[in-house]
Design a protein around this motif. Structure first.
Motif, PDB file in Angstrom:
ATOM      1  N   ARG A 186      62.752  63.592   9.425  1.00  0.00           N
ATOM      2  CA  ARG A 186      61.935  62.413   9.693  1.00  0.00           C
ATOM      3  C   ARG A 186      62.406  61.671  10.937  1.00  0.00           C
ATOM      4  N   LEU A 187      63.722  61.624  11.141  1.00  0.00           N
ATOM      5  CA  LEU A 187      64.278  60.782  12.184  1.00  0.00           C
ATOM      6  C   LEU A 187      64.336  61.449  13.549  1.00  0.00           C
ATOM      7  N   ALA A 188      64.630  62.734  13.579  1.00  0.00           N
ATOM      8  CA  ALA A 188      65.026  63.358  14.839  1.00  0.00           C
ATOM      9  C   ALA A 188      63.843  63.512  15.789  1.00  0.00           C
ATOM     10  N   HIS A 189      63.973  62.931  16.978  1.00  0.00           N
ATOM     11  CA  HIS A 189      63.011  63.149  18.043  1.00  0.00           C
ATOM     12  C   HIS A 189      63.592  64.091  19.094  1.00  0.00           C
ATOM     13  N   ALA A 190      64.910  64.169  19.156  1.00  0.00           N
ATOM     14  CA  ALA A 190      65.607  65.063  20.079  1.00  0.00           C
ATOM     15  C   ALA A 190      66.909  65.467  19.406  1.00  0.00           C
ATOM     16  N   ARG A 191      67.521  66.524  19.914  1.00  0.00           N
ATOM     17  CA  ARG A 191      68.721  67.038  19.251  1.00  0.00           C
ATOM     18  C   ARG A 191      69.708  67.563  20.281  1.00  0.00           C
ATOM     19  N   LEU A 192      71.000  67.321  20.004  1.00  0.00           N
ATOM     20  CA  LEU A 192      72.081  67.860  20.821  1.00  0.00           C
ATOM     21  C   LEU A 192      73.118  68.456  19.885  1.00  0.00           C
ATOM     22  N   GLY A 193      73.465  69.716  20.121  1.00  0.00           N
ATOM     23  CA  GLY A 193      74.432  70.390  19.271  1.00  0.00           C
ATOM     24  C   GLY A 193      75.861  70.095  19.691  1.00  0.00           C
ATOM     25  N   ALA A 194      76.770  70.904  19.173  1.00  0.00           N
ATOM     26  CA  ALA A 194      78.188  70.755  19.503  1.00  0.00           C
ATOM     27  C   ALA A 194      78.781  72.105  19.889  1.00  0.00           C
ATOM     28  N   THR A 195      77.968  72.950  20.531  1.00  0.00           N
ATOM     29  CA  THR A 195      78.483  74.211  21.040  1.00  0.00           C
ATOM     30  C   THR A 195      79.334  73.928  22.280  1.00  0.00           C
ATOM     31  N   PRO A 196      80.102  74.895  22.754  1.00  0.00           N
ATOM     32  CA  PRO A 196      80.870  74.675  23.987  1.00  0.00           C
ATOM     33  C   PRO A 196      80.008  74.243  25.173  1.00  0.00           C
ATOM     34  N   ASP A 197      78.729  74.611  25.199  1.00  0.00           N
ATOM     35  CA  ASP A 197      77.842  74.177  26.289  1.00  0.00           C
ATOM     36  C   ASP A 197      77.411  72.720  26.154  1.00  0.00           C
ATOM     37  N   ASP A 198      77.587  72.148  24.960  1.00  0.00           N
ATOM     38  CA  ASP A 198      77.082  70.802  24.688  1.00  0.00           C
ATOM     39  C   ASP A 198      78.144  69.718  24.805  1.00  0.00           C
ATOM     40  N   VAL A 199      79.414  70.108  24.975  1.00  0.00           N
ATOM     41  CA  VAL A 199      80.496  69.129  24.851  1.00  0.00           C
ATOM     42  C   VAL A 199      81.498  69.244  25.995  1.00  0.00           C
ATOM     43  N   LEU A 200      82.281  68.179  26.149  1.00  0.00           N
ATOM     44  CA  LEU A 200      83.492  68.157  26.956  1.00  0.00           C
ATOM     45  C   LEU A 200      84.666  68.026  25.999  1.00  0.00           C
ATOM     46  N   TRP A 201      85.840  68.492  26.443  1.00  0.00           N
ATOM     47  CA  TRP A 201      87.027  68.407  25.586  1.00  0.00           C
ATOM     48  C   TRP A 201      88.112  67.647  26.347  1.00  0.00           C
ATOM     49  N   GLY A 202      88.372  66.421  25.885  1.00  0.00           N
ATOM     50  CA  GLY A 202      89.471  65.639  26.431  1.00  0.00           C
ATOM     51  C   GLY A 202      89.106  64.697  27.546  1.00  0.00           C
ATOM     52  N   ARG A 203      87.862  64.747  28.034  1.00  0.00           N
ATOM     53  CA  ARG A 203      87.413  63.893  29.122  1.00  0.00           C
ATOM     54  C   ARG A 203      86.025  63.330  28.809  1.00  0.00           C
ATOM     55  N   LEU A 204      85.710  62.186  29.436  1.00  0.00           N
ATOM     56  CA  LEU A 204      84.390  61.572  29.323  1.00  0.00           C
ATOM     57  C   LEU A 204      83.524  62.015  30.488  1.00  0.00           C
ATOM     58  N   PRO A 205      82.212  61.948  30.338  1.00  0.00           N
ATOM     59  CA  PRO A 205      81.337  62.318  31.451  1.00  0.00           C
ATOM     60  C   PRO A 205      81.533  61.406  32.661  1.00  0.00           C
ATOM     61  N   SER A 206      81.277  61.967  33.842  1.00  0.00           N
ATOM     62  CA  SER A 206      81.274  61.198  35.093  1.00  0.00           C
ATOM     63  C   SER A 206      79.844  61.115  35.612  1.00  0.00           C
ATOM     64  N   ARG A 207      79.648  60.315  36.656  1.00  0.00           N
ATOM     65  CA  ARG A 207      78.307  60.163  37.218  1.00  0.00           C
ATOM     66  C   ARG A 207      77.783  61.450  37.847  1.00  0.00           C
ATOM     67  N   THR A 208      78.674  62.428  38.084  1.00  0.00           N
ATOM     68  CA  THR A 208      78.232  63.698  38.666  1.00  0.00           C
ATOM     69  C   THR A 208      77.802  64.708  37.604  1.00  0.00           C
ATOM     70  N   ASP A 209      77.999  64.391  36.327  1.00  0.00           N
ATOM     71  CA  ASP A 209      77.605  65.308  35.263  1.00  0.00           C
ATOM     72  C   ASP A 209      76.101  65.209  35.004  1.00  0.00           C
ATOM     73  N   ALA A 210      75.422  66.338  35.044  1.00  0.00           N
ATOM     74  CA  ALA A 210      73.997  66.355  34.723  1.00  0.00           C
ATOM     75  C   ALA A 210      73.806  66.051  33.242  1.00  0.00           C
ATOM     76  N   PRO A 211      72.767  65.296  32.897  1.00  0.00           N
ATOM     77  CA  PRO A 211      72.552  64.987  31.484  1.00  0.00           C
ATOM     78  C   PRO A 211      72.184  66.228  30.680  1.00  0.00           C
ATOM     79  N   ALA A 212      72.684  66.254  29.452  1.00  0.00           N
ATOM     80  CA  ALA A 212      72.296  67.325  28.538  1.00  0.00           C
ATOM     81  C   ALA A 212      70.871  67.127  28.058  1.00  0.00           C
ATOM     82  N   LEU A 213      70.466  65.864  27.944  1.00  0.00           N
ATOM     83  CA  LEU A 213      69.115  65.493  27.551  1.00  0.00           C
ATOM     84  C   LEU A 213      68.704  64.265  28.357  1.00  0.00           C
TER      85      LEU A 213
END
Length: 363
Positions: free
Chosen positions: A15-42
């Motif tokens: 009922r709630l989900a309009h979009a979805r983001l998984g937690a595969t290695p392609d969906d996440v960073l490990w140990g760092r936060l996104p920067s302004r140069t990172d393209a959005p996943a969604l």
């Protein structure tokens, strides 16, 4: 692989989900936060609900063997009950030992969000993906560095989930391996909720800041909102560091860390409206059904509390036009100032301002 979820939870997600983001290695960073140069996943419109899978770092770190099947297997968990996401991240991703431990989602852009605006991240659901978690004390950190842990090796305490009076609780042994147990209520929430800083370099995942990040505010359970100042076009929202439970302070370094599926709504508050509602924000402001929750952060806990008091006064003045000296008096008489956490390099404090106290003042 499991999600440890009931049919009702799955229907609610549908009922709630309009979009979805998984937690595969392609969906996440490990140990760092996104920067302004990172393209959005969604990229989503304001008001969109996004379902995001999160993975706890506990059980995948090198000091735990970087093999979640073996780590959790040593605590009696069958391989089929270990998340595929956790296994894939541990096997295929690398992180610099100097980086943070957290698995963080890649950024989600919100259409129309611009610097000066505020983006509001409302937690609609926080559903456990597994029926177990870990509480760790490592590297001489926590509230008692140099005192606990007693050895140079990390101490990772396994906790499972049990039902008590029809309500899910975490369970710990009184003595390692002993039959007597301690139980405590679960209050699932994401420790990391943030927006992308205006930097070309990915920030370390541990210290929180004006961008939010690892705020570890245990009030951010389902039904709560974190309001964040926008620094880059699109805001670049991310989440991570899922918890099943945490006490204010998080003194041992981690709390009950365990993977969650989150449903969050992302709303843009234009700059003029944000100024009216929040004033000139210098950091995150949380909100629950009962409370407005300004925050303060600094390496020194005393200064973090002072910053929280200043933020609370500014919020009362902006929202309700309260005179500065009266706001200060009100906070002293009626508001609890709490320690968010003392273990993330930058300490956090937050205040719980009762919204009903201002019912007669008006919006």
């Amino acid at each position: 692989m499991p999600d440890a979820r009931g049919v009702d939870a799955r229907r609610a997600d549908a009922r709630l989900a309009h979009a979805r983001l998984g937690a595969t290695p392609d969906d996440v960073l490990w140990g760092r936060l996104p920067s302004r140069t990172d393209a959005p996943a969604l990229t989503v419109a304001s008001g969109t609900v996004v379902t995001i899978d999160t993975v706890s770092h506990e059980g995948i770190l090198p000091d735990q063997g970087q093999d979640p099947v073996a780590f959790f297997g040593s605590h009696g968990i069958d391989p089929s009950d270990v998340l595929t996401d956790a296994v894939d991240i541990a096997r295929t991703m690398t992180r610099d030992p100097a980086d943070g431990p957290h698995v963080v989602s890649r950024p989600i852009a919100v259409h129309g969000a611009e610097p000066g605006d505020v983006v509001s991240v409302t937690i609609l659901q926080a559903t456990p993906r597994v029926p177990y978690g870990v509480i760790s004390n490592r590297h001489g950190r926590g509230a008692l560095p140099g005192e606990l842990p007693r050895s140079a090796e990390p101490v990772s305490v396994f906790a499972d989930v049990v039902s008590r009076d029809g309500v899910d609780h975490g369970r710990l042994p009184v003595v390692q391996g002993g039959p007597r147990t301690i139980t405590f209520p679960l209050h699932p929430f994401p420790g990391i909720v943030g927006v992308t800083p205006d930097s070309a370099e990915r920030a370390h995942s541990v210290p929180p800041g004006p961008h939010g990040g690892n705020v570890d505010i245990a009030l951010l359970t389902a039904g709560s909102t974190l309001h964040l100042p926008v620094f880059v076009p699109g805001a670049g929202v991310y989440v991570g560091d899922p918890h099943f439970a945490q006490g204010d302070g998080e003194v041992a370094l981690t709390a009950m860390e365990a993977s969650l599926r989150l449903a969050v709504r992302l709303d843009v508050v234009p700059q003029a409206e944000a100024l009216r509602r929040f004033g000139a924000m210098v950091g995150p402001i949380a909100e629950t059904t009962e409370h407005l929750v300004p925050t303060g952060m600094h390496e020194d806990l005393d200064e973090a509390v002072r910053r929280c008091v200043r933020a609370a006064i500014a919020l009362l003045r902006a929202r309700w036009g309260v005179d500065e000296h009266i706001a200060y008096a009100y906070l002293s008489a009626a508001t609890d100032f709490r320690i968010s956490q003392v273990v993330d390099l930058v300490c956090g404090a937050h205040a719980t301002i009762r919204k009903r106290d201002f019912a007669a003042v008006g919006a």
